[in-house]
Design a protein around this motif. Structure first.
Motif, PDB file in Angstrom:
ATOM      1  N   ASN A  84       0.815  -1.219   0.000  1.00 14.49           N
ATOM      2  CA  ASN A  84       0.000   0.000   0.000  1.00 14.49           C
ATOM      3  C   ASN A  84       0.845   1.263   0.000  1.00 14.49           C
ATOM      4  OD1 ASN A  84      -2.444  -1.365  -0.141  1.00 14.49           O
ATOM      5  ND2 ASN A  84      -2.665  -1.475   2.083  1.00 14.49           N
ATOM      6  N   GLU A  85       1.944   1.248   0.749  1.00 19.12           N
ATOM      7  CA  GLU A  85       2.848   2.414   0.756  1.00 19.12           C
ATOM      8  C   GLU A  85       3.465   2.625  -0.624  1.00 19.12           C
ATOM      9  OE1 GLU A  85       4.682   5.751   2.420  1.00 19.12           O
ATOM     10  OE2 GLU A  85       3.054   4.506   3.191  1.00 19.12           O
ATOM     11  N   MET A  86       3.828   1.538  -1.295  1.00 19.43           N
ATOM     12  CA  MET A  86       4.386   1.663  -2.643  1.00 19.43           C
ATOM     13  C   MET A  86       3.336   2.176  -3.633  1.00 19.43           C
ATOM     14  SD  MET A  86       6.802  -1.720  -2.838  1.00 19.43           S
ATOM     15  CE  MET A  86       7.450  -1.297  -4.467  1.00 19.43           C
ATOM     16  N   LEU A  87       2.095   1.710  -3.512  1.00 18.33           N
ATOM     17  CA  LEU A  87       1.028   2.183  -4.397  1.00 18.33           C
ATOM     18  C   LEU A  87       0.788   3.674  -4.202  1.00 18.33           C
ATOM     19  CD1 LEU A  87      -1.530  -0.782  -4.160  1.00 18.33           C
ATOM     20  CD2 LEU A  87       0.197  -0.361  -5.930  1.00 18.33           C
ATOM     21  N   LYS A  88       0.867   4.156  -2.954  1.00 17.12           N
ATOM     22  CA  LYS A  88       0.717   5.596  -2.681  1.00 17.12           C
ATOM     23  C   LYS A  88       1.789   6.409  -3.387  1.00 17.12           C
ATOM     24  CE  LYS A  88      -0.923   5.059   1.992  1.00 17.12           C
ATOM     25  NZ  LYS A  88      -0.607   5.327   3.389  1.00 17.12           N
ATOM     26  N   LYS A  89       2.959   5.808  -3.577  1.00 16.54           N
ATOM     27  CA  LYS A  89       4.075   6.516  -4.208  1.00 16.54           C
ATOM     28  C   LYS A  89       4.099   6.337  -5.728  1.00 16.54           C
ATOM     29  CE  LYS A  89       7.013   6.681  -0.168  1.00 16.54           C
ATOM     30  NZ  LYS A  89       7.065   8.124  -0.022  1.00 16.54           N
ATOM     31  N   GLY A  90       3.080   5.684  -6.278  1.00 16.26           N
ATOM     32  CA  GLY A  90       2.964   5.592  -7.724  1.00 16.26           C
ATOM     33  C   GLY A  90       3.240   4.232  -8.337  1.00 16.26           C
ATOM     34  N   ALA A  91       3.572   3.239  -7.540  1.00 16.31           N
ATOM     35  CA  ALA A  91       3.786   1.896  -8.089  1.00 16.31           C
ATOM     36  C   ALA A  91       2.450   1.324  -8.562  1.00 16.31           C
ATOM     37  CB  ALA A  91       4.404   0.982  -7.037  1.00 16.31           C
ATOM     38  N   GLN A  92       2.523   0.420  -9.517  1.00 19.29           N
ATOM     39  CA  GLN A  92       1.343  -0.320  -9.950  1.00 19.29           C
ATOM     40  C   GLN A  92       1.565  -1.784  -9.609  1.00 19.29           C
ATOM     41  OE1 GLN A  92      -0.414   0.579 -13.778  1.00 19.29           O
ATOM     42  NE2 GLN A  92       0.911   2.395 -13.935  1.00 19.29           N
ATOM     43  N   LYS A  93       0.570  -2.380  -8.967  1.00 17.28           N
ATOM     44  CA  LYS A  93       0.739  -3.741  -8.474  1.00 17.28           C
ATOM     45  C   LYS A  93       1.077  -4.723  -9.581  1.00 17.28           C
ATOM     46  CE  LYS A  93      -1.226  -7.095  -5.362  1.00 17.28           C
ATOM     47  NZ  LYS A  93      -2.403  -7.532  -4.632  1.00 17.28           N
ATOM     48  N   ARG A  94       0.526  -4.528 -10.779  1.00 15.48           N
ATOM     49  CA  ARG A  94       0.769  -5.473 -11.879  1.00 15.48           C
ATOM     50  C   ARG A  94       2.226  -5.490 -12.333  1.00 15.48           C
ATOM     51  NH1 ARG A  94      -0.901  -2.647 -17.341  1.00 15.48           N
ATOM     52  NH2 ARG A  94      -0.675  -0.481 -16.681  1.00 15.48           N
ATOM     53  N   PHE A  95       2.998  -4.448 -11.988  1.00 14.08           N
ATOM     54  CA  PHE A  95       4.401  -4.394 -12.386  1.00 14.08           C
ATOM     55  C   PHE A  95       5.359  -4.848 -11.284  1.00 14.08           C
ATOM     56  CE2 PHE A  95       2.865  -0.743 -15.172  1.00 14.08           C
ATOM     57  CZ  PHE A  95       2.726  -1.549 -16.292  1.00 14.08           C
ATOM     58  N   LEU A  96       4.838  -5.121 -10.084  1.00 13.73           N
ATOM     59  CA  LEU A  96       5.725  -5.424  -8.958  1.00 13.73           C
ATOM     60  C   LEU A  96       6.500  -6.720  -9.167  1.00 13.73           C
ATOM     61  CD1 LEU A  96       3.630  -4.489  -5.789  1.00 13.73           C
ATOM     62  CD2 LEU A  96       5.428  -3.156  -6.917  1.00 13.73           C
ATOM     63  N   LYS A  97       7.758  -6.680  -8.779  1.00 18.08           N
ATOM     64  CA  LYS A  97       8.659  -7.831  -8.757  1.00 18.08           C
ATOM     65  C   LYS A  97       9.216  -7.933  -7.334  1.00 18.08           C
ATOM     66  CE  LYS A  97       8.919  -8.156 -13.386  1.00 18.08           C
ATOM     67  NZ  LYS A  97       7.901  -9.013 -13.937  1.00 18.08           N
ATOM     68  N   ALA A  98       9.709  -9.120  -6.976  1.00 18.87           N
ATOM     69  CA  ALA A  98      10.193  -9.329  -5.611  1.00 18.87           C
ATOM     70  C   ALA A  98      11.555 -10.005  -5.597  1.00 18.87           C
ATOM     71  CB  ALA A  98       9.200 -10.183  -4.829  1.00 18.87           C
ATOM     72  N   LYS A  99      12.353  -9.601  -4.602  1.00 13.52           N
ATOM     73  CA  LYS A  99      13.576 -10.291  -4.219  1.00 13.52           C
ATOM     74  C   LYS A  99      13.445 -10.503  -2.715  1.00 13.52           C
ATOM     75  CE  LYS A  99      16.270  -8.136  -7.890  1.00 13.52           C
ATOM     76  NZ  LYS A  99      17.510  -7.426  -8.269  1.00 13.52           N
ATOM     77  N   VAL A 100      13.615 -11.745  -2.259  1.00 14.98           N
ATOM     78  CA  VAL A 100      13.333 -12.064  -0.861  1.00 14.98           C
ATOM     79  C   VAL A 100      14.548 -12.686  -0.182  1.00 14.98           C
ATOM     80  CG1 VAL A 100      10.842 -12.209  -1.145  1.00 14.98           C
ATOM     81  CG2 VAL A 100      12.197 -14.227  -1.561  1.00 14.98           C
ATOM     82  N   PHE A 101      14.725 -12.335   1.095  1.00 12.34           N
ATOM     83  CA  PHE A 101      15.932 -12.713   1.824  1.00 12.34           C
ATOM     84  C   PHE A 101      15.607 -12.994   3.282  1.00 12.34           C
ATOM     85  CE2 PHE A 101      16.862  -9.932  -1.652  1.00 12.34           C
ATOM     86  CZ  PHE A 101      17.899 -10.569  -2.294  1.00 12.34           C
ATOM     87  N   GLY A 102      16.462 -13.806   3.913  1.00 11.01           N
ATOM     88  CA  GLY A 102      16.354 -14.062   5.344  1.00 11.01           C
ATOM     89  C   GLY A 102      15.889 -15.474   5.645  1.00 11.01           C
ATOM     90  N   GLY A 103      15.227 -15.611   6.781  1.00  8.97           N
ATOM     91  CA  GLY A 103      14.700 -16.909   7.185  1.00  8.97           C
ATOM     92  C   GLY A 103      15.769 -17.895   7.602  1.00  8.97           C
ATOM     93  N   ALA A 104      16.858 -17.407   8.188  1.00  5.98           N
ATOM     94  CA  ALA A 104      17.935 -18.304   8.621  1.00  5.98           C
ATOM     95  C   ALA A 104      17.508 -19.110   9.839  1.00  5.98           C
ATOM     96  CB  ALA A 104      19.192 -17.496   8.951  1.00  5.98           C
ATOM     97  N   ASN A 105      17.900 -20.366   9.865  1.00  5.94           N
ATOM     98  CA  ASN A 105      17.649 -21.231  11.019  1.00  5.94           C
ATOM     99  C   ASN A 105      18.914 -21.230  11.867  1.00  5.94           C
ATOM    100  OD1 ASN A 105      16.654 -23.052  12.825  1.00  5.94           O
ATOM    101  ND2 ASN A 105      16.965 -24.826  11.511  1.00  5.94           N
ATOM    102  N   ILE A 106      18.991 -20.262  12.763  1.00  7.83           N
ATOM    103  CA  ILE A 106      20.228 -20.093  13.525  1.00  7.83           C
ATOM    104  C   ILE A 106      20.088 -20.465  15.000  1.00  7.83           C
ATOM    105  CG2 ILE A 106      21.258 -18.366  12.023  1.00  7.83           C
ATOM    106  CD1 ILE A 106      20.102 -16.185  13.712  1.00  7.83           C
TER     107      ILE A 106
END
Length: 198
Positions: A84-106
């Motif tokens: 929602n914050e990105m959409l307020k700044k002009g992003a369009q959901k249909r163009f969104l791409k993701a890079k995801v990180f974390g979830g370490a089992n430490i």
């Protein structure tokens, strides 16, 4: 959230539970253990955003659908705030791409969990399922394993710089980390248009 300014560029450092979206020359950074960060971007609208979230229980039944659990509700909330914050700044959901990180089992050995999944495993499973359900393509990921990560997400070229961390942290690593995000800012300077200052 902390902000460091370097000329017209800035670096935003996220703590757990925080998120940030930007259209300007920004690098968003965070330190991840079992938490997950989704780095989303709209390459057309030139909007980036990152969150840092940790689902809230120590372990979950492997048979329980995430969307009906407390963890799923919390993760959905964290993702919706960012989108929602990105959409307020002009992003369009249909163009969104993701890079995801974390979830370490430490912290927990997998053998001690039986039919339960540890929080890091649930975080990884949640982010993949959420993005799939929202039709947001994951173009890069570094999830799970047994090491933490420092990540820097750049608005210039949508690159994510990752440094894996173990148990010890030295001054040379801190200097190398600072060099990493400063290089991201230099890349932005070459890719973003100049701004006239009045």
């Amino acid at each position: 959230m902390r902000i460091e300014a370097i000329g017209r560029f800035k670096r935003v450092i996220l703590d757990p539970g925080e998120y940030h979206a930007a259209t300007d020359a920004t690098v968003i950074s965070t330190l991840l253990g079992s938490c997950v960060s989704a780095c989303l971007y709209d390459p057309i609208g030139k909007v980036i955003g990152m969150n840092h979230f940790l689902l809230s229980n120590r372990r979950y039944s492997r048979d329980l659908p995430l969307y009906v659990s407390e963890a799923g509700r919390y993760g959905i909330h964290a993702m919706e705030l960012l989108i929602n914050e990105m959409l307020k700044k002009g992003a369009q959901k249909r163009f969104l791409k993701a890079k995801v990180f974390g979830g370490a089992n430490i912290m927990v050995s997998k053998e001690s969990l039986g039919n339960f999944a540890c929080v890091s495993e649930v975080n990884c499973r949640f982010i993949r399922e959420f993005l799939k359900n929202e039709n947001i393509d994951i173009v890069a990921e570094d999830l799970g394993k047994d090491h933490g990560r420092v990540i820097h997400f750049s608005n210039g070229d949508f690159a994510v710089y990752v440094r894996k961390i173990g148990q010890n942290r030295s001054q040379s690593l801190l200097i190398r980390d600072r060099d990493c995000w400063q290089k991201a800012i230099e890349m932005q300077e070459r890719t973003l248009p100049a701004i006239d200052i009045w």
